[in-house]
Write a protein that holds these residues in place. Structure first.
Motif, PDB file in Angstrom:
ATOM      1  N   ILE A  62       0.844  -1.209   0.000  1.00 13.87           N
ATOM      2  CA  ILE A  62       0.000   0.000   0.000  1.00 13.87           C
ATOM      3  C   ILE A  62       0.873   1.250   0.000  1.00 13.87           C
ATOM      4  O   ILE A  62       0.605   2.217  -0.733  1.00 13.87           O
ATOM      5  N   SER A  63       1.925   1.232   0.812  1.00 17.14           N
ATOM      6  CA  SER A  63       2.822   2.389   0.877  1.00 17.14           C
ATOM      7  C   SER A  63       3.513   2.620  -0.462  1.00 17.14           C
ATOM      8  O   SER A  63       3.652   3.770  -0.914  1.00 17.14           O
ATOM      9  N   ALA A  64       3.946   1.546  -1.114  1.00 18.44           N
ATOM     10  CA  ALA A  64       4.614   1.680  -2.410  1.00 18.44           C
ATOM     11  C   ALA A  64       3.662   2.175  -3.487  1.00 18.44           C
ATOM     12  O   ALA A  64       4.079   2.881  -4.418  1.00 18.44           O
ATOM     13  N   SER A  65       2.387   1.817  -3.373  1.00 26.84           N
ATOM     14  CA  SER A  65       1.413   2.293  -4.357  1.00 26.84           C
ATOM     15  C   SER A  65       1.168   3.796  -4.237  1.00 26.84           C
ATOM     16  O   SER A  65       0.690   4.437  -5.176  1.00 26.84           O
ATOM     17  N   ILE A  66       1.511   4.360  -3.067  1.00 22.93           N
ATOM     18  CA  ILE A  66       1.354   5.808  -2.877  1.00 22.93           C
ATOM     19  C   ILE A  66       2.630   6.556  -3.226  1.00 22.93           C
ATOM     20  O   ILE A  66       2.584   7.629  -3.851  1.00 22.93           O
ATOM     21  N   GLY A  67       3.781   6.008  -2.815  1.00 21.01           N
ATOM     22  CA  GLY A  67       5.004   6.744  -3.120  1.00 21.01           C
ATOM     23  C   GLY A  67       6.266   6.158  -2.532  1.00 21.01           C
ATOM     24  O   GLY A  67       7.363   6.689  -2.782  1.00 21.01           O
ATOM     25  N   PHE A  68       6.175   5.090  -1.721  1.00 23.36           N
ATOM     26  CA  PHE A  68       7.377   4.517  -1.129  1.00 23.36           C
ATOM     27  C   PHE A  68       8.299   3.989  -2.219  1.00 23.36           C
ATOM     28  O   PHE A  68       7.877   3.344  -3.166  1.00 23.36           O
ATOM     29  N   THR A  72      11.652  12.000  -1.992  1.00 21.35           N
ATOM     30  CA  THR A  72      10.619  12.831  -1.374  1.00 21.35           C
ATOM     31  C   THR A  72      10.129  13.921  -2.317  1.00 21.35           C
ATOM     32  O   THR A  72       8.923  14.209  -2.379  1.00 21.35           O
ATOM     33  N   TRP A  73      11.046  14.518  -3.075  1.00 20.41           N
ATOM     34  CA  TRP A  73      10.653  15.607  -3.964  1.00 20.41           C
ATOM     35  C   TRP A  73       9.889  15.110  -5.190  1.00 20.41           C
ATOM     36  O   TRP A  73       9.345  15.919  -5.942  1.00 20.41           O
ATOM     37  N   GLU A  74       9.830  13.820  -5.399  1.00 22.35           N
ATOM     38  CA  GLU A  74       9.081  13.269  -6.526  1.00 22.35           C
ATOM     39  C   GLU A  74       7.647  12.921  -6.155  1.00 22.35           C
ATOM     40  O   GLU A  74       6.851  12.557  -7.019  1.00 22.35           O
ATOM     41  N   ILE A  75       7.321  13.023  -4.865  1.00 23.92           N
ATOM     42  CA  ILE A  75       5.990  12.668  -4.377  1.00 23.92           C
ATOM     43  C   ILE A  75       5.239  13.943  -4.008  1.00 23.92           C
ATOM     44  O   ILE A  75       5.811  14.849  -3.391  1.00 23.92           O
ATOM     45  N   PRO A  76       3.968  14.042  -4.359  1.00 21.74           N
ATOM     46  CA  PRO A  76       3.195  15.209  -3.912  1.00 21.74           C
ATOM     47  C   PRO A  76       3.180  15.299  -2.391  1.00 21.74           C
ATOM     48  O   PRO A  76       3.143  14.288  -1.693  1.00 21.74           O
ATOM     49  N   ASP A  77       3.217  16.527  -1.897  1.00 18.24           N
ATOM     50  CA  ASP A  77       3.285  16.721  -0.438  1.00 18.24           C
ATOM     51  C   ASP A  77       2.137  16.040   0.292  1.00 18.24           C
ATOM     52  O   ASP A  77       2.318  15.535   1.415  1.00 18.24           O
ATOM     53  N   VAL A  78       0.989  15.995  -0.316  1.00 25.13           N
ATOM     54  CA  VAL A  78      -0.161  15.401   0.343  1.00 25.13           C
ATOM     55  C   VAL A  78      -0.030  13.886   0.468  1.00 25.13           C
ATOM     56  O   VAL A  78      -0.678  13.266   1.311  1.00 25.13           O
ATOM     57  N   ASP A  79       0.820  13.267  -0.349  1.00 21.02           N
ATOM     58  CA  ASP A  79       0.976  11.812  -0.326  1.00 21.02           C
ATOM     59  C   ASP A  79       2.101  11.332   0.593  1.00 21.02           C
ATOM     60  O   ASP A  79       2.205  10.120   0.857  1.00 21.02           O
ATOM     61  N   ILE A  80       2.930  12.235   1.065  1.00 20.18           N
ATOM     62  CA  ILE A  80       4.064  11.817   1.906  1.00 20.18           C
ATOM     63  C   ILE A  80       3.601  11.251   3.244  1.00 20.18           C
ATOM     64  O   ILE A  80       4.055  10.170   3.651  1.00 20.18           O
ATOM     65  N   ALA A 149       3.864  13.217  14.310  1.00 24.56           N
ATOM     66  CA  ALA A 149       5.118  13.578  13.641  1.00 24.56           C
ATOM     67  C   ALA A 149       5.876  12.350  13.154  1.00 24.56           C
ATOM     68  O   ALA A 149       6.790  12.476  12.334  1.00 24.56           O
ATOM     69  N   VAL A 150       5.517  11.169  13.632  1.00 22.11           N
ATOM     70  CA  VAL A 150       6.162   9.944  13.159  1.00 22.11           C
ATOM     71  C   VAL A 150       5.952   9.800  11.663  1.00 22.11           C
ATOM     72  O   VAL A 150       6.859   9.367  10.939  1.00 22.11           O
ATOM     73  N   TRP A 151       4.768  10.104  11.163  1.00 23.05           N
ATOM     74  CA  TRP A 151       4.496   9.988   9.730  1.00 23.05           C
ATOM     75  C   TRP A 151       4.283  11.330   9.028  1.00 23.05           C
ATOM     76  O   TRP A 151       4.154  11.368   7.814  1.00 23.05           O
ATOM     77  N   ASN A 152       4.287  12.424   9.809  1.00 25.40           N
ATOM     78  CA  ASN A 152       4.154  13.741   9.197  1.00 25.40           C
ATOM     79  C   ASN A 152       5.158  14.680   9.851  1.00 25.40           C
ATOM     80  O   ASN A 152       4.835  15.419  10.784  1.00 25.40           O
TER      81      ASN A 152
END
Length: 362
Positions: A62-68, A72-80, A149-152
């Motif tokens: 699931i994480s890889a399907s979003i951006g893992f 970081t700069w290749e992923i939209p900020d909302v998806d991080i 803050a662990v994930w954001n």
């Protein structure tokens, strides 16, 4: 969202390892429930470890399907944040899954020993793994303020230096590596002294010492721990994620191989039985002994160990002797054939060594 970067590689490797773990779990469960009929707590723990690994793989997918796997700069900020959150949940399953896999091995070894000092020597590293896994998970989730803050990590006023997380990661990883080496060497202390054929002891001990390969992956994982605290976490953590998955997968495979030995030997026996079905010049009892000798095992009958030297040196039984010993010999063959390593206990050997007989004297 389409997987990019290292995402497809991570997902492909992890699902391949998940299939391997599931395969060995099925083999082990079948061996213990059908062949050996000795399903125990270590088997239940092994199944739980497999489920933990599957959950680890699902959340990383699931994480890889979003951006893992991307920078970081290749992923939209909302998806991080969701990318990091799902990977963090997956890593939590990994933290406990690896410890549970070690527990499966430890509980398996407890079925082999009978002395109190041996049991204490097994329980100590198991308790250590349990404590360090709890501490590692606690430091992982409560090392930042606020917890979100662990994930954001972009939250204003957040910081992740509340608890020394990185040192705790090294302590946890070192504990697992130590446990792998410990359980790989520990069986040599008591199995080597058992009343078994030397070749059989070497096979059993080598199969139970495969945990050194898991320790190697554990060392590689510890070398990549710094990626967990990198600002470019979703890309830098790829190696530590893969090495952690490989460590648990190899651990489970190494545990499954020795436990499934009765299944392998049954398959060999069936093959040998088919190949020798046309040989009618050997009586039933001695044919059983011959087949047993061909696969490198032994047949025990009321304290008598029948092997190649026994067949070569001892006399053929008379009709009366054959009638008396046929049932016990065949029963001894069938029982011993399906014995797994956990049934070769020090207690059993101590009790049977005094009652052993000389085959030549009947």
């Amino acid at each position: 969202m389409v997987m990019k970067g290292d995402g497809p590689m991570v997902v492909g490797l992890m699902w391949s390892m998940a299939v391997l773990c599931t395969f060995f779990t099925v083999l082990r469960t079948y061996t213990r429930t059908v062949i050996v009929k000795s399903f125990g707590a270590d088997d239940i723990v092994f199944i739980v470890a497999c489920l933990m690994f599957v959950m680890y793989t699902i959340f990383l997918t699931i994480s890889a399907s979003i951006g893992f796997g991307q920078n970081t700069w290749e992923i939209p900020d909302v998806d991080i944040p969701p990318t990091v959150l799902y990977s963090a949940i997956g890593q939590t399953f990994s933290i406990f899954g690896m410890a549970i896999a070690k527990w499966s091995l430890g509980l398996f070894l407890l079925r082999l020993v009978c002395t109190r000092r041996h049991k204490i020597a097994i329980w100590l590293p198991l308790i250590l793994c349990f404590i360090t896994s709890l501490l590692c998970a606690a430091f992982f989730w409560f090392g930042c303020t606020p917890i979100e803050a662990v994930w954001n990590r972009a939250l204003p006023g957040s910081h992740c230096n509340v608890l020394p997380r990185v040192p705790m990661y090294y302590v946890y990883g070192s504990t697992l590596v130590f446990t792998d080496f410990y359980f790989a060497l520990f069986p040599w202390l008591f199995i080597w002294k058992l009343n078994m054929k030397k070749r059989e002891k070497i096979v059993v001990l080598c199969s139970m010492s495969l945990g050194i390969f898991a320790a190697a992956f554990g060392i590689l994982r510890c070398s990549q721990i710094s990626g967990l605290t990198s600002p470019n976490f979703v890309k830098a953590a790829v190696r530590v994620i893969l090495f952690a998955a490989a460590e648990q997968c190899v651990t489970m495979i190494c545990i499954g191989i020795p436990v499934c030995r009765p299944l392998y030997r049954q398959c060999i026996n069936r093959r040998v039985s088919r190949d020798s079905s046309n040989c009618n010049n050997i009586s039933g009892t001695h044919q059983t002994v011959a087949l047993r000798s061909m696969i490198g095992g032994e047949t025990r009958s009321r304290g008598v160990t029948w092997n190649r030297s026994t067949i070569r040196d001892s006399h053929f039984p008379t009709a009366g002797e054959l009638a008396r010993h046929t049932s016990t010999s065949e029963a001894g063959f069938d029982a011993d054939e399906n014995r797994s390593d956990d049934e070769i206990s020090v207690c059993e050997q101590r009790g049977s060594s005094k009652a052993s007989m000389d085959p030549e004297k009947g």
